[in-house]
Enzyme design. Structure first.
Site, PDB file in Angstrom:
ATOM      1  N   MET A 194      30.833 -45.634  17.331  1.00  0.00           N
ATOM      2  CA  MET A 194      29.395 -45.522  17.162  1.00  0.00           C
ATOM      3  C   MET A 194      28.852 -46.626  16.273  1.00  0.00           C
ATOM      4  O   MET A 194      29.435 -46.977  15.268  1.00  0.00           O
ATOM      5  CB  MET A 194      29.024 -44.176  16.565  1.00  0.00           C
ATOM      6  CG  MET A 194      27.576 -43.861  16.821  1.00  0.00           C
ATOM      7  SD  MET A 194      27.011 -42.466  15.854  1.00  0.00           S
ATOM      8  CE  MET A 194      26.613 -43.287  14.325  1.00  0.00           C
TER       9      MET A 194
ATOM     10  N   ARG B  28      27.464 -45.237   8.534  1.00  0.00           N
ATOM     11  CA  ARG B  28      28.307 -46.283   9.122  1.00  0.00           C
ATOM     12  C   ARG B  28      29.704 -45.751   9.396  1.00  0.00           C
ATOM     13  O   ARG B  28      30.322 -45.149   8.528  1.00  0.00           O
ATOM     14  CB  ARG B  28      28.418 -47.459   8.140  1.00  0.00           C
ATOM     15  CG  ARG B  28      27.124 -47.758   7.411  1.00  0.00           C
ATOM     16  CD  ARG B  28      27.309 -48.665   6.210  1.00  0.00           C
ATOM     17  NE  ARG B  28      27.757 -49.999   6.565  1.00  0.00           N
ATOM     18  CZ  ARG B  28      28.025 -50.946   5.667  1.00  0.00           C
ATOM     19  NH1 ARG B  28      27.903 -50.688   4.364  1.00  0.00           N
ATOM     20  NH2 ARG B  28      28.434 -52.128   6.056  1.00  0.00           N
TER      21      ARG B  28
ATOM     22  N   HIS C  23      57.105 -54.541  35.288  1.00  0.00           N
ATOM     23  CA  HIS C  23      58.204 -55.481  35.492  1.00  0.00           C
ATOM     24  C   HIS C  23      57.743 -56.919  35.257  1.00  0.00           C
ATOM     25  O   HIS C  23      58.365 -57.674  34.507  1.00  0.00           O
ATOM     26  CB  HIS C  23      58.753 -55.316  36.920  1.00  0.00           C
ATOM     27  CG  HIS C  23      59.838 -56.284  37.257  1.00  0.00           C
ATOM     28  ND1 HIS C  23      59.588 -57.496  37.863  1.00  0.00           N
ATOM     29  CD2 HIS C  23      61.168 -56.234  37.039  1.00  0.00           C
ATOM     30  CE1 HIS C  23      60.737 -58.139  38.017  1.00  0.00           C
ATOM     31  NE2 HIS C  23      61.710 -57.398  37.527  1.00  0.00           N
TER      32      HIS C  23
HETATM   33  P1  ADP Z   1      29.615 -53.099  11.519  1.00  0.00           P
HETATM   34  O1  ADP Z   1      30.911 -52.445  11.294  1.00  0.00           O
HETATM   35  O2  ADP Z   1      29.211 -53.223  12.914  1.00  0.00           O
HETATM   36  O3  ADP Z   1      29.467 -54.355  10.730  1.00  0.00           O
HETATM   37  P2  ADP Z   1      27.956 -51.941   9.499  1.00  0.00           P
HETATM   38  O4  ADP Z   1      28.034 -50.538   9.071  1.00  0.00           O
HETATM   39  O5  ADP Z   1      28.575 -52.916   8.579  1.00  0.00           O
HETATM   40  O6  ADP Z   1      28.532 -52.069  10.953  1.00  0.00           O
HETATM   41  O7  ADP Z   1      26.417 -52.231   9.640  1.00  0.00           O
HETATM   42  C1  ADP Z   1      25.742 -52.890  10.663  1.00  0.00           C
HETATM   43  C2  ADP Z   1      24.683 -53.804  10.026  1.00  0.00           C
HETATM   44  O8  ADP Z   1      23.805 -53.058   9.209  1.00  0.00           O
HETATM   45  C3  ADP Z   1      25.320 -54.844   9.143  1.00  0.00           C
HETATM   46  O9  ADP Z   1      24.642 -56.046   9.290  1.00  0.00           O
HETATM   47  C4  ADP Z   1      25.136 -54.299   7.769  1.00  0.00           C
HETATM   48  O10 ADP Z   1      25.082 -55.316   6.809  1.00  0.00           O
HETATM   49  C5  ADP Z   1      23.808 -53.535   7.886  1.00  0.00           C
HETATM   50  N1  ADP Z   1      23.768 -52.404   6.956  1.00  0.00           N
HETATM   51  C6  ADP Z   1      24.614 -51.361   6.922  1.00  0.00           C
HETATM   52  N2  ADP Z   1      24.318 -50.537   5.906  1.00  0.00           N
HETATM   53  C7  ADP Z   1      23.230 -51.062   5.302  1.00  0.00           C
HETATM   54  C8  ADP Z   1      22.442 -50.677   4.170  1.00  0.00           C
HETATM   55  N3  ADP Z   1      22.729 -49.573   3.477  1.00  0.00           N
HETATM   56  N4  ADP Z   1      21.432 -51.447   3.827  1.00  0.00           N
HETATM   57  C9  ADP Z   1      21.138 -52.573   4.516  1.00  0.00           C
HETATM   58  N5  ADP Z   1      21.830 -52.998   5.579  1.00  0.00           N
HETATM   59  C10 ADP Z   1      22.879 -52.253   5.977  1.00  0.00           C
HETATM   60 MG    MG Z   2      29.585 -54.672   9.033  1.00  0.00          MG
END
Ligand code: ADP
Ligand code: MG
Ligand code: MG
Length: 900
Positions: A102, A91, A451
């Site tokens: 991303m 993430r 402006h």
């Molecule tokens: P954003 O910044 O777009 O919220 P995230 O990294 O939080 O991106 O993740 C996108 C989605 O994936 C979110 O709904 C998040 O809760 C889910 N998610 C991210 N990491 C995990 C994980 N390790 N296990 C389960 N769901 C996840």
């Molecule tokens: Mg999130």
């Protein structure tokens, strides 16, 4: 050795610079003992190193391996192991939450073997294969940059083939086939296989997040939000938990209180048997948080406790993402939640009432920009609307009017009582009268510092600029957008807070906060509903507190009695800058022409004498409006040619008349004068004090008019407090010459009128030389007013009108600066001169009064800076006065950098 990787057990919420917002808050939740799936964060520093060197720092791989091993030990599972795989999400997470980067890749670690393992431990083969195909799809699109429609098309075809209407109807066998097809797509598109080695998946995803910092979308977003381009993003690697493991699982989002009203209580959405994105994607209907309580009571109870803990801990509204895996609650994200301007003020007030924060802290929770949003009238959110196009949100508010294409039409129609919207390719100083006459301004070209944008913000006029789809032909009086053509008189509505341009006449609702600011709290809340009353009271409470704690006085820039009165209602404590050039325009322009054309001293004097009573009357009215408060009058500043006709136009006029054999003697004479006054660089030419020392009698006239006006006010029992300000001084000698003459005139008037006149005389500091020799200059100055617009021009060597349109966007793209130095003061350069000037001023004259006039006086970040260098006041346009009051208060309670 630099540490590039921290596990969630190290770090806290204050490390957003290094760990990014998401990473810092995951660490904070871990520290609080909340159930966060274990993982680690790769720092923004690693990202910066990657972006600089084009490759990851050598230590990064080793450190990731070490953290990964520790994670595997903790979880008792190996990444991508065939029997019992550990899976992770990768993430992104920068310091500021930032769309355009991303997207998260879930299920890293799945491959042809571990998918079987996942199916066995989950007891659900279908779920495993669905996760695998999602991984290839997400990874293919975001990491390997394959057009996502390739996957979507294959998915649709597969559904058709199996007669499935929705994704969940696809059988395990169909999913297995689909995975094969997806892998073939990867091969076709990239010439390589989908990476089977889990660690390679991980490394590729990490690098892809680094790179996404510089995508077009991310850069665009940063430019708009003024986020520096050199921060970089962190990468979070987080153990996967599954909300889609059947009916005892689920996923959701929640707020610790209502983000739109601020009311306490928990709010959110929940989906049973679903994974992350499904909630936001809106494909399935979610249930409310309360309903979650009836379906999954245990995890719900825990969630409530966690929300409570988070709000108490952050002492602010938080939002969270969470997942329930077979009855066990996991917290996946939290942050201090975004909110509307309205909610920001109300929540701050509520948190004070609930004794979670102090009034000083409440002040830190709201911003001047939020206050501005609340001051503008708004388009009725419930009305029907047809969007035509979009531009930049240059100056907020709603404006609804009929199209005009030039200033003359704007003025004429406005006088006839019509509401007009000035539509131009771009604006220039000639459009000022049209801008004043219009309810709003729409331009096709130019950015937030054009402006149109700057002037509109200053006047509190709604403005959308740079709506590039518009083709505007002022001669033909047409505005073309797509295949639609609009003409003069057609209705348009613009929203300056969003940059939207709508067709037709939309409803506008006035702002209750503005009414309160103008009429006070008692009248301000009359007849309002409870919600709005709460808002207005919260604004009043915070503004009152800001007034109590602020050190800086707030004055206004005003040239008319009307503006002065209005600014005073909005809380101005005097006038910091009264420009006198506007007083020489309109009908009076001929008098200035006469003065310039005069061949003898008598002619010149008689022109000046004719101006005296007019100018005096202007001052009388303003002094009355500002009775008891200081009023700083700047002597004439702009070069004289600004009062004469345009060189080209006049040349043509004379040439045409001569060709016809009927030359106009006055025009010919004027043309000679215009040629004589013509300067190749007027900004650095004969203006300001130089004009005063060159054109005999000019400054004398102004000082006399002001002194006589003050005498008249005194005789009428008033308390006038005029101050004389000399522009563009670079040397104490210039100031001394003007000062001697001014003192003589003031004494003369006092004597003639039989009143005592106290009129401080001071100077603007707007040339580097003035700042550098401030200590000397201060010996002859009762006050300094930093003219930061010109000081920015002269320090950078920028001619504002030329540079903004020509290359500022390019400069911001390239990161030379993130925000225009004309919008927010350039602390390290121009600001340094302000600081030097202030120190010099106090050294040369301990009793000196220090202020700022110029647009920076109404800009939050700049106000914080002026507070930190110890100035006495800022001065800004009337509409910005409440903003300056609030921000001056915030400057004393927060650290001097905090503006957001
Ligand atoms: P954003 O910044 O777009 O919220 P995230 O990294 O939080 O991106 O993740 C996108 C989605 O994936 C979110 O709904 C998040 O809760 C889910 N998610 C991210 N990491 C995990 C994980 N390790 N296990 C389960 N769901 C996840
Ligand atoms: Mg999130
Ligand atoms: Mg100036």
């Amino acid at each position: 050795m630099t540490t590039y990787v921290y596990d969630f057990e190290h770090g806290d919420k204050d490390q957003k610079d290094l760990l990014g917002g998401k990473g810092a808050n995951l660490a904070e939740m871990t520290k609080l003992g909340l159930p966060v799936p274990p993982g680690f964060t790769i720092t923004t520093e690693a990202c910066r190193a990657y972006l600089e060197q084009g490759q990851a720092p050598a230590e990064l791989g080793v450190q990731v391996t070490k953290e990964l091993r520790l994670l595997e030990q903790k979880m008792g599972r190996r990444l991508g192991n065939a029997d019992d795989p550990l899976l992770v999400s990768v993430r992104s997470g920068a310091k500021f939450s930032m769309p355009g980067m991303m997207e998260t890749v879930l299920n890293i670690g799945l491959n042809d073997d571990s998918v079987e393992g996942l199916g066995r431990i989950g007891g659900d083969e279908r779920f495993a294969w669905d996760s695998y195909r999602r991984l290839i799809q997400m990874f293919g699109a975001t990491v390997m940059h394959i057009e996502s429609s390739r996957f979507a098309d294959a998915l649709d075809a597969k559904k058709d083939e199996h007669g499935a209407k929705t994704d969940p109807e696809l059988s395990v066998d169909a999913l297995r086939e689909l995975v094969d097809e997806y892998k073939q797509i990867v091969r076709d598109e990239t010439g390589r296989d989908f990476p089977q080695w889990p660690r390679e998946q991980l490394d590729m995803a990490i690098i892809a997040v680094f790179k996404s910092w510089n995508t077009e979308r991310a850069r665009l977003y940063r430019r708009r939000e003024r986020i520096p381009h050199d921060l970089g993003t962190a990468v979070n690697v987080c153990t996967m938990v599954f909300g889609n493991m059947g009916d005892t699982s689920g996923t959701g989002v929640a707020f610790t209180r209502d983000p739109s009203t601020g009311h306490s209580g928990h709010y959110g959405d929940y989906l049973i048997n679903a994974q992350g994105e499904d909630v936001v994607a809106g494909i399935r209907n979610t249930m409310s948080l309360a309903d979650m309580g009836t379906h999954h009571p245990e995890p719900f109870k825990q969630l409530e406790q966690n929300l409570h803990l988070l709000e108490t801990h952050y002492r602010d509204l938080c939002d969270v993402e969470f997942t329930v895996e077979r009855g066990k609650l996991w917290m996946l994200q939290t942050r201090v939640g975004k909110r509307t301007a309205n909610a920001a003020f109300r929540i701050a007030g509520q948190l004070v009432d609930e004794q979670l924060i102090t009034m000083n802290e409440a002040l830190e929770r709201v911003t001047g920009e939020q206050l501005v949003q609340l001051m503008f009238p708004q388009l009725d959110p419930d009305g029907d609307r047809t969007l035509l196009t979009r531009g930049m949100a240059a100056s907020p508010g709603a404006a609804v009017g009929t199209i005009v294409f030039d200033s003359a039409a704007a003025v004429a129609k406005a006088e006839a009582g019509e509401k007009v919207l000035l539509v131009r390719r771009e604006t220039n100083p000639d459009d000022l009268s049209g801008m004043i006459a219009s309810v709003g301004i729409l331009t096709a070209r130019g950015g937030k510092t054009s402006h149109a944008a700057v002037v509109a913000r200053g006047m509190g006029r709604t403005c959308v600029c740079g709506a590039e789809e518009l083709q505007i032909d002022a001669n033909a009086k047409t505005m073309v957008v797509g295949d639609r053509t609009f003409g003069e008189g057609d209705w348009l509505s613009i929203d300056g807070a969003t940059g939207e341009v709508f067709e037709g006449e939309l409803e506008v609702v006035p702002s209750p906060v503005m009414r309160y600011l103008e009429e006070g709290i008692e009248r301000g809340v009359e007849g309002l509903d409870d919600e709005t009353t709460e808002l207005v009271k919260a604004v009043d409470r915070l503004l009152t507190h800001a007034d109590k704690v602020r050190r800086l006085d707030v004055r206004t820039n005003a040239d008319t009695a009307d503006d002065s009165r209005r600014a005073r209602q909005l809380g101005a404590q005097g006038i910091g800058l009264c420009r006198t050039e506007h007083m020489f325009l309109g009908d009076r322009r001929v008098l200035i022409e006469r003065m310039i054309l005069a061949t003898s001293d008598e002619d010149k004097q008689s022109a000046l004498d004719a101006l005296l009573p007019l100018q005096r009357q202007d001052f009388v009215e303003m002094l009355e409006a500002m009775d008891g408060l200081p009023m700083t009058v700047r002597l004439l500043d702009p070069p004289l040619h600004e009062f004469l006709p345009d060189l080209t136009e006049l040349s043509v006029k004379v040439a045409v008349a001569e060709a016809k054999g009927e030359p106009d003697a006055r025009d010919v004479e004027l043309l000679t004068a215009v040629r004589k006054q013509h300067e190749s660089n007027p900004m650095l030419g004969l203006r300001g004090v130089r004009l005063g020392l060159t054109v005999k009698g000019l400054f004398a006239l102004q000082v006399r008019a002001l002194a006589e006006a003050a005498a008249i006010r005194k005789q009428a029992g008033g308390d006038p407090r005029p101050e004389v300000m000399v522009p563009l001084v670079g040397s104490i000698n210039e100031l001394d010459l003007i000062r001697d003459e001014a003192e003589r005139i003031i004494a003369e008037v006092a004597e003639q009128q039989g009143v005592e006149l106290q009129m401080p005389i001071g100077t603007m500091i707007e040339l580097p030389r003035a700042a550098l020799t401030a200590e000397r200059i201060a010996e002859s100055a009762d006050f300094f007013s930093f003219g930061t617009n010109d000081l920015t021009q002269t320090t950078w060597g920028f001619s504002r009108d030329d540079v903004e349109a020509a290359f500022f966007t390019n400069y911001m793209d390239k990161g030379v600066f993130t925000v225009s130095p004309f919008e927010t003061i350039d602390r390290t350069g121009v600001g340094r001169l302000v600081q030097l000037g202030a120190e010099g001023g106090r050294a040369g004259n301990p009793g000196i009064h220090l202020g700022v006039c110029g647009e920076h006086g109404g800009d939050p970040a700049s106000i914080h800076f002026f507070d930190s260098v110890g100035l006495d006041y800022v001065s800004c346009s009337p509409f910005r006065v409440p903003v300056a009051r609030l921000e001056a208060g915030r400057a004393t309670v927060g650290d001097s950098d905090a503006t957001a």
